[in-house]
Structures are given as C-alpha cells and as structure tokens.
Design a protein around this motif. Structure first.
Motif, PDB file in Angstrom:
ATOM      1  N   ARG A  40       0.797  -1.223   0.000  1.00 18.24           N
ATOM      2  CA  ARG A  40       0.000   0.000   0.000  1.00 18.24           C
ATOM      3  C   ARG A  40       0.827   1.270   0.000  1.00 18.24           C
ATOM      4  N   THR A  41       2.074   1.221   0.447  1.00 15.31           N
ATOM      5  CA  THR A  41       2.882   2.427   0.549  1.00 15.31           C
ATOM      6  C   THR A  41       4.258   2.197  -0.045  1.00 15.31           C
ATOM      7  N   THR A  42       4.981   3.293  -0.308  1.00 18.26           N
ATOM      8  CA  THR A  42       6.373   3.201  -0.742  1.00 18.26           C
ATOM      9  C   THR A  42       7.261   3.189   0.495  1.00 18.26           C
ATOM     10  N   LEU A  43       8.190   2.251   0.531  1.00 16.36           N
ATOM     11  CA  LEU A  43       9.088   2.158   1.675  1.00 16.36           C
ATOM     12  C   LEU A  43      10.216   1.188   1.368  1.00 16.36           C
ATOM     13  N   ILE A  44      11.283   1.250   2.165  1.00 11.46           N
ATOM     14  CA  ILE A  44      12.341   0.245   2.125  1.00 11.46           C
ATOM     15  C   ILE A  44      11.976  -0.819   3.145  1.00 11.46           C
ATOM     16  N   ALA A  45      11.758  -2.041   2.683  1.00  6.52           N
ATOM     17  CA  ALA A  45      11.188  -3.085   3.523  1.00  6.52           C
ATOM     18  C   ALA A  45      12.190  -4.209   3.752  1.00  6.52           C
ATOM     19  N   THR A  46      11.973  -4.942   4.819  1.00  2.00           N
ATOM     20  CA  THR A  46      12.807  -6.108   5.107  1.00  2.00           C
ATOM     21  C   THR A  46      12.419  -7.280   4.203  1.00  2.00           C
ATOM     22  N   VAL A  47      13.414  -8.105   3.884  1.00  2.00           N
ATOM     23  CA  VAL A  47      13.198  -9.325   3.102  1.00  2.00           C
ATOM     24  C   VAL A  47      13.493 -10.509   4.011  1.00  2.00           C
ATOM     25  N   GLU A  48      12.490 -11.352   4.206  1.00  2.00           N
ATOM     26  CA  GLU A  48      12.638 -12.504   5.090  1.00  2.00           C
ATOM     27  C   GLU A  48      12.479 -13.785   4.284  1.00  2.00           C
ATOM     28  N   VAL A  49      13.463 -14.669   4.395  1.00  2.00           N
ATOM     29  CA  VAL A  49      13.441 -15.948   3.689  1.00  2.00           C
ATOM     30  C   VAL A  49      13.399 -17.077   4.715  1.00  2.00           C
ATOM     31  N   ASN A  50      12.467 -18.008   4.537  1.00  2.00           N
ATOM     32  CA  ASN A  50      12.380 -19.167   5.427  1.00  2.00           C
ATOM     33  C   ASN A  50      12.449 -20.434   4.587  1.00  2.00           C
ATOM     34  N   VAL A  51      13.403 -21.296   4.906  1.00  2.00           N
ATOM     35  CA  VAL A  51      13.584 -22.565   4.200  1.00  2.00           C
ATOM     36  C   VAL A  51      13.182 -23.693   5.146  1.00  2.00           C
ATOM     37  N   PRO A  52      12.156 -24.475   4.814  1.00  2.00           N
ATOM     38  CA  PRO A  52      11.717 -25.564   5.699  1.00  2.00           C
ATOM     39  C   PRO A  52      12.866 -26.492   6.045  1.00  2.00           C
ATOM     40  N   GLY A  53      12.983 -26.775   7.348  1.00  2.00           N
ATOM     41  CA  GLY A  53      14.040 -27.661   7.812  1.00  2.00           C
ATOM     42  C   GLY A  53      15.357 -26.968   8.054  1.00  2.00           C
ATOM     43  N   LYS A  54      15.483 -25.700   7.608  1.00  2.00           N
ATOM     44  CA  LYS A  54      16.745 -24.974   7.800  1.00  2.00           C
ATOM     45  C   LYS A  54      16.544 -23.704   8.623  1.00  2.00           C
ATOM     46  N   GLY A  55      15.375 -23.107   8.512  1.00  2.00           N
ATOM     47  CA  GLY A  55      15.115 -21.915   9.300  1.00  2.00           C
ATOM     48  C   GLY A  55      15.053 -20.670   8.454  1.00  2.00           C
ATOM     49  N   SER A  56      15.317 -19.525   9.092  1.00  2.00           N
ATOM     50  CA  SER A  56      15.222 -18.240   8.420  1.00  2.00           C
ATOM     51  C   SER A  56      16.601 -17.739   8.023  1.00  2.00           C
ATOM     52  N   SER A  57      16.611 -16.734   7.164  1.00  2.00           N
ATOM     53  CA  SER A  57      17.869 -16.219   6.622  1.00  2.00           C
ATOM     54  C   SER A  57      18.590 -15.328   7.630  1.00  2.00           C
ATOM     55  N   VAL A  58      19.900 -15.291   7.473  1.00  2.00           N
ATOM     56  CA  VAL A  58      20.752 -14.350   8.208  1.00  2.00           C
ATOM     57  C   VAL A  58      21.375 -13.426   7.191  1.00  2.00           C
ATOM     58  N   GLU A  59      21.278 -12.118   7.428  1.00  2.00           N
ATOM     59  CA  GLU A  59      21.807 -11.164   6.470  1.00  2.00           C
ATOM     60  C   GLU A  59      23.330 -11.118   6.546  1.00  2.00           C
ATOM     61  N   THR A  60      23.991 -11.377   5.398  1.00  2.00           N
ATOM     62  CA  THR A  60      25.445 -11.239   5.339  1.00  2.00           C
ATOM     63  C   THR A  60      25.815  -9.955   4.614  1.00  2.00           C
ATOM     64  N   THR A  61      25.059  -9.581   3.580  1.00  2.00           N
ATOM     65  CA  THR A  61      25.151  -8.267   2.934  1.00  2.00           C
ATOM     66  C   THR A  61      23.730  -7.899   2.553  1.00  2.00           C
ATOM     67  N   ARG A  62      23.568  -6.764   1.922  1.00  2.00           N
ATOM     68  CA  ARG A  62      22.224  -6.346   1.540  1.00  2.00           C
ATOM     69  C   ARG A  62      21.636  -7.227   0.445  1.00  2.00           C
ATOM     70  N   THR A  63      22.451  -7.979  -0.278  1.00  2.00           N
ATOM     71  CA  THR A  63      21.929  -8.766  -1.388  1.00  2.00           C
ATOM     72  C   THR A  63      22.194 -10.247  -1.243  1.00  2.00           C
ATOM     73  N   GLU A  64      22.936 -10.654  -0.226  1.00  2.00           N
ATOM     74  CA  GLU A  64      23.245 -12.062  -0.048  1.00  2.00           C
ATOM     75  C   GLU A  64      22.697 -12.550   1.289  1.00  2.00           C
ATOM     76  N   LEU A  65      21.900 -13.614   1.250  1.00  2.00           N
ATOM     77  CA  LEU A  65      21.280 -14.152   2.453  1.00  2.00           C
ATOM     78  C   LEU A  65      21.725 -15.594   2.649  1.00  2.00           C
ATOM     79  N   THR A  66      21.996 -15.955   3.880  1.00  2.00           N
ATOM     80  CA  THR A  66      22.394 -17.321   4.212  1.00  2.00           C
ATOM     81  C   THR A  66      21.435 -17.889   5.243  1.00  2.00           C
ATOM     82  N   SER A  67      20.862 -19.091   4.974  1.00  2.00           N
ATOM     83  CA  SER A  67      19.898 -19.679   5.910  1.00  2.00           C
ATOM     84  C   SER A  67      20.622 -20.447   7.006  1.00  2.00           C
TER      85      SER A  67
END
Length: 333
Positions: A40-67
């Motif tokens: 509904r609005t313009t904003l810089i938002a968080t990106v959350e990744v969840n992989v079944p059996g591994k969990g959620s992502s940990v931010e290593t850089t703004r474009t690279e995520l490690t579960s």
C-alpha cells in the motif's frame, strides 16, 4: 535473492517483504527468484526468507542471504511508485499537459515515462529517473521542498539521455524568491550525474583550414558521431566561432572527422618571438553534448511582439532556509 542453502526445490522456500508474500518463481541452493506482491505504501522493507528444515535467513550483505537454523535476518527491498501507473494517481490516468503534481513526503516515485509539459512539480518525497530509457521532464516550475530529485548518482552515473526542460517566458507568474522557469531547491537534495567523459575541452594540435573536415587535437577524446562540439575563433573577428557535428574519430581519439566543412580557418600554432618567448595560438575545442541536460524552452517568434523575442534561459536556484539541510551534487552535465 542470492545466498547459500536457500532451497533445492521450487516453492519450498517462502519469502516475505514487509509481511507481504513474494511468490517464488524459481529456487535453488544459491538463488531465489520471486514476484513481489502489492503493497500500500512506498518504503524500504525487510526481506525474510524461510527454508523448511533450515530456518530463516541471516543477512550477510544487503543482497546475499544465508539460511541457518537459529538466527533470523533480512536484506532490503524498496517499494516505489511508477509515474506511468494509474495506481500511483488513485486509479486515474497520469497527469495531463498543463497540470501540477505534488509528490508527498514518504513517497518514492520512479519517472519511467516522459510526461507531457506540466505546470508545477512540488517534490516533498523522491522523484527518481529510470535509467532504462531516455526521458524528458518538462515543467514551468520544479520546486524541491524537503524531498529529492535524482538523476543517477556519483557511484552509478545516468547512462541514458535525461533532459529537464524548464518552460516559460517573461509573462509567466513568478514564485516568490525563486522566480519562473526555475528548478528550485529550498530544502532537500538535488542529484544530477551524467556519464563521465574523457576530455571535454582541448586545443588544436595543428591549424584547421577553411573548408577542412578534420580536426587534429592535442588530447585524445571519446566523442561520438552526432555529438556537437564548439570551435573557438583565432582570427580578428569574434563571430568566427563554429558549432560543429562530429562524424567519427580516429588515431585513438586525437583526430575528429566532421559532418560539414569549416567556414573559417582556426589556428593551431606556436609563435616564437625569440629569447625563449613563445605564444600558443591554438583554437579551443569543446564538447557541447551531454546525456544529462537542464535547459530552457525556446519559443520561436516572427516579430518583436511575439513570445520568441520575450523569453530567457532556465535557472537552478538553491536557497537554504534556517538550519534545514540542503545538498546539491552535479557532475558531467
């Protein structure tokens, strides 16, 4: 989304951006591609990744995520509005010729089309030029009041052609302090960054005779066919300045071939007066063309009573009020 241990099966991972589902299109262990859902609005938002059996992502850089199985984190994604979209304007068509536009605080608007000539643009949010195409923005007044107008950046200059054309003549009403036919910054940011050029100003290495179609330069240039250059006079008449069109270059950029012959002779010599006294008599050659341009409109007129004789150039005016933050960065315009 790039990272490690993200998924091995399409659809096995889930992606949320500020709580909104990003539908997974493809996924493997290192890359997930998803289509963002509506917001509904313009904003810089968080990106959350969840992989079944591994969990959620940990931010290593703004474009690279490690579960991992224990720690959650996020990258960033920016929701913005597009000028061409009816949803940006409440379901109505984009602004029409002669209308005024207000970009509200907190709104980030991507200029992804060339609008018709407008009256007033007030920028309290952000207006960013889309660097995927050539664009022209035309208005009588552009007023930045607590917002940002951005064409490229120092780190990533604008690669296409961007023209900001200010419209008007001396009969137009003036904004107090700033006047008319103006790009005005009262508070906020103005960022205009064109493509860097190797050489924009040099001198003749040798004399260019009248009717010649080749210029020999002291320094190499990266000028391209169709670009405009200016050649200064070296004769007794100051009206022998010539604006010329480049056809091509050779000799690693030290030789410029023109589309039309010269109307005058332009010297490129060193005069020796003895006892170590010399004078360089060499015409300056400058590049006029840029890919990011701020210009004023030209209205052709046939008599002194018409508007063509009653106009003036555009202006950029910066006026900080009190302790409000104001920043202007311009390069390669």
């Amino acid at each position: 989304i790039q990272g490690q241990g993200l998924s091995g099966l399409q659809g096995s991972a889930t992606v949320l951006i500020d709580g909104v589902n990003c539908a997974v299109h493809s996924a493997n262990d290192t890359v997930i591609t998803c289509r963002t859902g509506a917001h509904r609005t313009t904003l810089i938002a968080t990106v959350e990744v969840n992989v079944p059996g591994k969990g959620s992502s940990v931010e290593t850089t703004r474009t690279e995520l490690t579960s991992t199985s224990t720690t959650s984190g996020s990258g960033a994604f920016q929701y913005i509005d597009r000028w061409s979209s009816v949803y940006t304007w409440g379901g109505n068509p984009p602004p029409k010729e002669g209308e005024s536009v207000s970009i509200r605080r907190g709104q980030v608007l991507l200029l992804d089309t060339s609008p018709p000539p407008l009256n007033l643009i007030v920028i309290q949010g952000e207006l960013i030029f889309d660097d995927s195409k050539d664009l022209v923005l035309q208005a009588k007044y552009i007023f930045i009041h607590g917002g940002r107008l951005q064409v490229g950046s120092p780190e990533k200059p604008f690669n296409h052609r961007a023209v900001i054309r200010l419209l008007g003549h001396v009969r137009d009403p003036e904004i107090p302090v700033y006047g008319a036919k103006v790009l005005a910054l009262r508070q906020g940011y103005l960022e205009l960054h064109g493509k860097p050029r190797v050489t924009t100003w040099t001198r003749l290495a040798k004399t260019a005779e009248k009717n010649a179609t080749t210029l020999y330069l002291q320094e190499p240039v990266d000028w391209s066919g169709g670009e405009s250059i200016i050649l200064a006079p070296t004769g007794r008449e100051n009206n022998e300045t010539e604006v010329l069109s480049v056809n091509s270059t050779s000799d690693s950029g030290r030789t410029v071939h023109l589309n039309t012959p010269l109307n005058y002779t332009h010297h490129g010599i060193t005069e020796n007066f003895g006892q170590g006294h010399t004078i360089e008599i060499r015409a300056e050659v400058g590049l006029l063309s840029r890919n990011v341009i701020v210009e004023g409109s030209v209205i052709e007129g046939d008599s002194v009573n018409e508007l063509g004789w009653d106009q003036y150039g555009a202006q950029i005016m910066v006026h900080r009020v009190g302790f409000n933050f104001t920043q202007v960065r311009l390069s390669d315009l």
